[in-house]
Scaffold this active site. Sequence first.
Site, short mmCIF file in Angstrom:
data_model
loop_
_atom_site.label_atom_id
_atom_site.label_comp_id
_atom_site.label_asym_id
_atom_site.label_seq_id
_atom_site.Cartn_x
_atom_site.Cartn_y
_atom_site.Cartn_z
CB CYS A 288 -0.79 -0.12 1.23
SG CYS A 288 -1.92 1.24 1.27
CG ASP B 88 -0.64 3.97 5.35
OD1 ASP B 88 0.11 4.57 5.83
OD2 ASP B 88 -1.85 4.11 5.67
CG HIS C 275 -1.94 -1.03 6.04
ND1 HIS C 275 -2.25 -0.10 6.64
CD2 HIS C 275 -2.03 -0.66 4.56
CE1 HIS C 275 -2.59 1.10 6.02
NE2 HIS C 275 -2.45 0.49 4.62
CB CYS D 168 -6.06 -0.32 4.47
SG CYS D 168 -5.57 0.23 2.83
NE ARG E 261 -0.87 5.19 8.76
CZ ARG E 261 -2.04 5.08 8.95
NH1 ARG E 261 -2.31 5.34 10.10
NH2 ARG E 261 -2.84 4.84 7.91
CO CO Z 1 -3.46 1.16 3.03
#
Ligand code: CO
Length: 211
Positions: free
Chosen positions: A43, A45, A99, A102, A47
Site C-alpha cells: 500500500c 500508506d 495492512h 487501511c 506508515r
Molecule cells: Co492502505
Amino acid sequence: MTTAYEKLLEKNKSWANEQIKSDPDFFSRLSHIQTPEFLWIGCSDSRVPADKITGTQPGEIFVHRNIANLVVHTDINLLSVLEYAVEVLKVKHIIVCGHYGCGGIKAAMENHSLGIIDKWLRNIKDVYRIHQTEIDNKNNIEEKANRLTELNVREQIMNLAKTSIVQKSWKHDQRPLLHGWVYGLNDGVIKPVCEMGPGFEIDPIYKYDNL
Ligand code: CO
C-alpha cells in the site's frame, strides 16, 4: 531555519556519508547491478515502508506500491513492474502486503463517492461482494475491515497467479513463490495469510495452456 523539504536533503547527505563510512563500496557496488530476491507490492500508506519494516537494505527489494496494494489485470504500471521483476530480475518471491487500518479498504466499505478513486476502489468492493457473507457475519466494523484486508490480499495473490507472466515462470522456472501478508499498524508485526507457488492449481478458467 531549514524548511521541511530542506531537512530531507540534509538528512540525505548525512545518510550518504554514514553509508560510505560503514561500507566504502556501497554505492559503487549498487550503481552497477541490482539483484533483489523480492518483489514487494504494498500500500502507498506512508506508515508501511517496505524496507524499514522488513529490515532490508537498498538493492534487496524491488517495490511497487499503490492504494490498497491491488493487482489489477489492466494496470500497465503494475504489469510492467511484474514482468521486469519476474523475467529480468528473476525474483524468487513476490509479496503482496496489505495492512490493518487501511484507508482504501475503509473507503471501499462505505458508500460515499470520492472521485476518480471510486474506480480503483471498485476492485475492493468486488472482493467484498465475493466474500460478503463471511465479512457481514463479523461483529463490528473493525473486524469486518480486518477480514476484508486479509481477503483482499488473498485475492490479489490470486490475481498474480492469473497472469501469463507468473504462470509462464511457474511452468518453466519453478518460481516465484507468492506470499500474502498483512502488516499491523498497532504493533508493527506482519501476519502471513496465504502462500501460492509453482504447482498450485488455479481455476481452469484462468489457466493458459500455451505458455
Ligand atoms: Co492502505
